[in-house]
Design a protein around this motif. Structure first.
Motif, mmCIF file in Angstrom:
data_model
loop_
_atom_site.group_PDB
_atom_site.id
_atom_site.type_symbol
_atom_site.label_atom_id
_atom_site.label_comp_id
_atom_site.label_asym_id
_atom_site.label_seq_id
_atom_site.Cartn_x
_atom_site.Cartn_y
_atom_site.Cartn_z
ATOM 1 N N GLU A 49 -5.050 -9.549 2.702
ATOM 2 C CA GLU A 49 -4.470 -8.248 2.973
ATOM 3 C C GLU A 49 -3.808 -8.290 4.349
ATOM 4 O O GLU A 49 -4.422 -8.685 5.334
ATOM 5 C CB GLU A 49 -5.533 -7.155 2.949
ATOM 6 N N GLU A 85 -12.036 -5.594 -4.520
ATOM 7 C CA GLU A 85 -11.499 -4.686 -3.509
ATOM 8 C C GLU A 85 -9.978 -4.557 -3.643
ATOM 9 O O GLU A 85 -9.419 -3.470 -3.505
ATOM 10 C CB GLU A 85 -11.862 -5.167 -2.105
ATOM 11 N N ALA A 86 -9.315 -5.662 -3.955
ATOM 12 C CA ALA A 86 -7.861 -5.627 -4.153
ATOM 13 C C ALA A 86 -7.498 -4.735 -5.335
ATOM 14 O O ALA A 86 -6.549 -3.956 -5.264
ATOM 15 C CB ALA A 86 -7.333 -7.043 -4.366
ATOM 16 N N GLY A 113 0.822 -1.207 0.000
ATOM 17 C CA GLY A 113 0.000 0.000 0.000
ATOM 18 C C GLY A 113 0.857 1.259 0.000
ATOM 19 O O GLY A 113 1.988 1.256 0.490
ATOM 20 N N ILE A 161 -9.431 -10.806 1.197
ATOM 21 C CA ILE A 161 -9.859 -9.649 0.424
ATOM 22 C C ILE A 161 -10.311 -10.139 -0.945
ATOM 23 O O ILE A 161 -9.690 -11.021 -1.543
ATOM 24 C CB ILE A 161 -8.713 -8.600 0.320
ATOM 25 N N SER A 175 0.236 -1.652 4.698
ATOM 26 C CA SER A 175 -0.596 -2.760 4.209
ATOM 27 C C SER A 175 0.103 -3.416 3.026
ATOM 28 O O SER A 175 0.943 -2.808 2.370
ATOM 29 C CB SER A 175 -1.986 -2.257 3.795
ATOM 30 N N GLU A 179 -9.210 -2.190 -6.447
ATOM 31 C CA GLU A 179 -9.477 -0.803 -6.059
ATOM 32 C C GLU A 179 -8.378 -0.250 -5.148
ATOM 33 O O GLU A 179 -7.982 0.901 -5.294
ATOM 34 C CB GLU A 179 -10.835 -0.703 -5.358
ATOM 35 N N LYS A 180 -7.885 -1.073 -4.224
ATOM 36 C CA LYS A 180 -6.885 -0.605 -3.262
ATOM 37 C C LYS A 180 -5.457 -0.624 -3.805
ATOM 38 O O LYS A 180 -4.661 0.232 -3.478
ATOM 39 C CB LYS A 180 -6.916 -1.470 -1.999
ATOM 40 N N TYR A 181 -5.137 -1.649 -4.611
ATOM 41 C CA TYR A 181 -3.748 -1.854 -5.023
ATOM 42 C C TYR A 181 -3.528 -1.726 -6.532
ATOM 43 O O TYR A 181 -2.405 -1.805 -6.996
ATOM 44 C CB TYR A 181 -3.259 -3.233 -4.555
ATOM 45 N N THR A 208 -2.262 -6.140 7.287
ATOM 46 C CA THR A 208 -2.336 -4.772 7.813
ATOM 47 C C THR A 208 -1.847 -4.737 9.257
ATOM 48 O O THR A 208 -1.719 -5.780 9.911
ATOM 49 C CB THR A 208 -3.774 -4.215 7.774
#
Length: 69
Positions: free
Chosen positions: A29, A52-53, A11, A48, A16, A55-57, A31
């Motif tokens: 994930e 979602e992965a 992240g 995860i 993360s 979107e985040k990574y 964290t």
């Protein structure tokens, strides 16, 4: 035998990481939800979903090969 996850991405904040279980291809994930504690507090692993992965990574992270040890 020790079980090892593949690290796919870290992240932007550095607290993360996106991991993949090589035996099942499940995404996890890693964290440190209590980062205010000394050393970041206890580490937490959470399943995860792929969306979602992404979107985040980022989309590339989900399909990337392992990065680093």
């Amino acid at each position: 035998m020790a079980h090892a996850f593949e690290r796919l991405a870290v992240g932007e904040e550095g607290w993360s990481a996106l991991l993949r279980d090589p035996s099942t291809s499940a995404l996890w994930e890693q964290t440190w939800p209590h980062s205010e504690e000394h050393g970041g507090g206890p580490m937490q692993l959470s399943r995860i979903g792929e969306q979602e992965a992404r979107e985040k990574y980022g989309a590339a992270a989900v399909s990337q090969e392992k990065i680093g040890p």
